[in-house]
Design a protein around this motif. Structure first.
Motif, mmCIF file in Angstrom:
data_model
loop_
_atom_site.group_PDB
_atom_site.id
_atom_site.type_symbol
_atom_site.label_atom_id
_atom_site.label_comp_id
_atom_site.label_asym_id
_atom_site.label_seq_id
_atom_site.Cartn_x
_atom_site.Cartn_y
_atom_site.Cartn_z
ATOM 1 N N ASP A 197 -5.017 -2.656 6.288
ATOM 2 C CA ASP A 197 -4.157 -2.297 5.127
ATOM 3 C C ASP A 197 -3.234 -1.911 6.930
ATOM 4 N N ASP A 251 -7.032 8.445 4.896
ATOM 5 C CA ASP A 251 -7.353 7.291 4.193
ATOM 6 C C ASP A 251 -7.942 6.441 5.225
ATOM 7 N N ARG A 288 -0.288 4.105 0.644
ATOM 8 C CA ARG A 288 -0.424 5.249 1.929
ATOM 9 C C ARG A 288 0.669 4.493 2.907
ATOM 10 N N ASN A 289 0.136 2.851 3.201
ATOM 11 C CA ASN A 289 1.572 2.772 4.532
ATOM 12 C C ASN A 289 3.060 2.867 4.657
ATOM 13 N N SER A 349 1.002 -1.107 0.226
ATOM 14 C CA SER A 349 -0.458 -0.180 -0.138
ATOM 15 C C SER A 349 0.360 0.983 -0.042
ATOM 16 N N SER A 396 -8.858 1.972 5.478
ATOM 17 C CA SER A 396 -7.625 1.486 5.021
ATOM 18 C C SER A 396 -7.241 0.406 6.730
#
Length: 524
Positions: free
Chosen positions: A489, A482, A417-418, A415, A486
């Motif tokens: 995630d 987000d 984002r991660n 991800s 998520s």
């Protein structure tokens, strides 16, 4: 060629770390447990001697004062470790002195009301009493956050992803305590590092009576060999014409602890006199208490993994912070010149020996109390040169840092984002404190330099701590970026069952209070 199966290139996430010889509630034989406890005591000596060695001379104290402070620090360290392992988180953690308190303590030392005192001993006593007063008041922060379960509520905003930078930088953030200190005396520091790695890793399968002797006692054996080697260099006059700084770090006879320590001395509360209280000092110290809370939270989670336990539930974590607050209060009452936090190096030793037994740590606490009262004997072990300790810190801090990285297995690192959150939090967690340290070294004061001394201490303390910066950045980003879409995630489906005491049946095995005290303090 046959296609590679998915299970052959990936490893399933595991709640508990495997490969440990003894977990939190399993115990080695008494003889082995005593030897391992003594090993933890020797390791805890490093920070317990380093901090007073640096601070006491600045306060105006002499070698006799330093010896008494070291004795007092070890005595309180032993009591706090017993309290934490019995009634706190019950994890195998040593509760010792912490560098998190250095900024506000140095600020108190440089207070003009103390620097103008001409008699060094009077200045030492007045400064000590001011530090005691600040610690006593500031301890209320952790006591309130812990016992009111406010820290448990705050921990509900934590996720495996958000905890990765915090736990990792609990270890990696101490990089200036590792090789830079080894480099002060490379002729004993580097041999110590090499010898310890050889014994603990390459020769770990060497057994005597089915006991992996070199792996289990690599620290004791390595310290003994290199300490004897350092003593040989000292006795042969190898450092006779070297600079004073080199002699202080390399020689085994420069600590001046053995000659000045009393044979028998039992520390007691208010032994330096009645504490003095100042609002500005107390506010500055509160920042250090918050930093130690964050660092200990990461250390508790690392210790749980290295003891093959499940992550401590929010209720248990908050209970441990409450008892750590009691420990800071005791530090203030006895006058240890520093507050309390989890000893990171001792957490690393759990992984190196593969023994996460609670009993071993309780035995080490017994050694701390016993040798703190027998001053001469304790001072003998405390005269080990600092580069010897710094060499093993390179291993133990790195090991704790890697435990933090292991929490990534519960998250989705495909991800974007991660990747963003992890990378930014890790980098800023290292970069911002480095800026504060460099600025302080050049300007002789922190970047925050207003007329309000308490405000300066507060900001300079918070942003000089890698785990504190990482927590602020990681938790903020993880809960605002987000976050609704998520949860998987972030690792929340795995994490959620460990939030409450009854969320996993194993929690009762690891974290239930002794003496059937859970009847009076039911877990939430």
């Amino acid at each position: 060629m046959a296609a590679v199966k998915a299970e052959e290139i990936s490893h399933p996430p595991m709640d508990q770390l495997q490969g440990l010889e003894y977990c939190i509630d399993s115990n080695p034989s008494w003889g082995e447990a005593v030897a391992l406890g003594f090993q933890h005591y020797i390791l805890a000596l490093g920070t317990a001697v380093m901090i007073p060695t640096f601070l006491v001379p600045l306060m105006g104290g002499n070698d006799g004062d330093k010896a008494r402070v070291v004795q007092t620090l070890l005595f309180v360290q032993g009591i706090n470790t017993l309290l934490q392992t019995l009634f706190g988180t019950r994890l195998p953690t040593v509760i010792g002195a912490s560098y998190a308190y250095m900024v506000p303590i140095i600020s108190i030392i440089h207070d003009s009301s103390f620097t103008r005192i001409e008699d060094p001993h009077v200045r030492f006593l007045n400064t000590m009493r001011a530090i005691q007063g600040a610690l006593i008041v500031a301890s209320s922060v952790q006591i309130i956050l812990g016992y009111s379960q406010l820290w448990a509520i705050c921990s509900r905003f934590f996720s495996p992803l958000g905890m990765v930078p915090v736990i990792s930088l609990v270890g990696f953030g101490l990089l200036d305590r590792g090789f830079p200190v080894v480099g002060r005396c490379v002729e004993i520091g580097i041999p110590m590092l090499i010898l310890f790695v050889i014994f603990s890793q390459y020769l770990k399968h060497f057994q005597i009576r089915q006991l992996p002797m070199l792996e289990r006692f690599a620290l004791l054996i390595s310290v003994t060999v290199i300490w004897a080697y350092a003593h040989l260099l000292t006795a042969s006059g190898a450092y006779k014409h070297h600079p004073e700084k080199t002699q202080l770090n390399c020689r085994t006879d420069r600590a001046n602890l053995i000659s000045t320590a009393p044979w028998i001395k039992i520390p007691y509360p208010l032994q330096w006199g009645a504490p003095s209280f100042d609002a500005g000092h107390a506010f500055g110290m509160m920042a250090a208490v918050l930093v130690s809370l964050i660092e200990s939270t990461g250390a508790f989670k690392a210790a749980a993994r290295l003891a093959s336990a499940t992550p401590p539930p929010a209720h248990v974590l908050s209970r441990g912070i409450g008892w750590q607050g009691i420990g800071i209060l005791l530090s203030g009452l006895f006058g240890t010149v520093s507050g309390s936090a989890v000893s990171i190096e001792n957490v690393g030793l759990l992984g190196s020996t593969r023994v996460g037994s609670r009993r071993v740590i309780q035995i080490s606490a017994g050694f701390m109390i016993f040798f703190s009262m027998l001053g001469k004997f304790g001072a003998l072990f405390a005269s080990i040169p600092f580069p010897i300790f710094a060499a093993v810190y390179c291993v133990f801090f790195g090991l704790v840092g890697s435990v933090g990285l292991s929490f990534l297995q519960f998250t989705n690192m495909n991800s974007m984002r991660n990747l963003f959150i992890t990378g930014v939090a890790m980098f800023l967690g290292l970069s911002i404190p480095e800026y504060f340290r460099e600025y302080s070294a050049l300007a002789l004061h922190g970047p925050s330099h207003t007329r309000a001394g308490w405000f300066n201490d507060f900001l300079n303390t918070i942003f000089s701590s890698s785990p504190a910066v990482a927590l602020i950045v990681a938790v903020l980003l993880d809960n605002t970026l987000d976050y609704k879409d998520s949860a998987r995630d972030r690792g929340m489906p795995w994490w959620v069952k460990f939030r409450t005491f009854k969320g996993d049946s194993r929690n009762e095995e690891f974290y239930t209070l002794p003496f059937n005290l859970n009847r009076f303090f039911p877990p939430s």
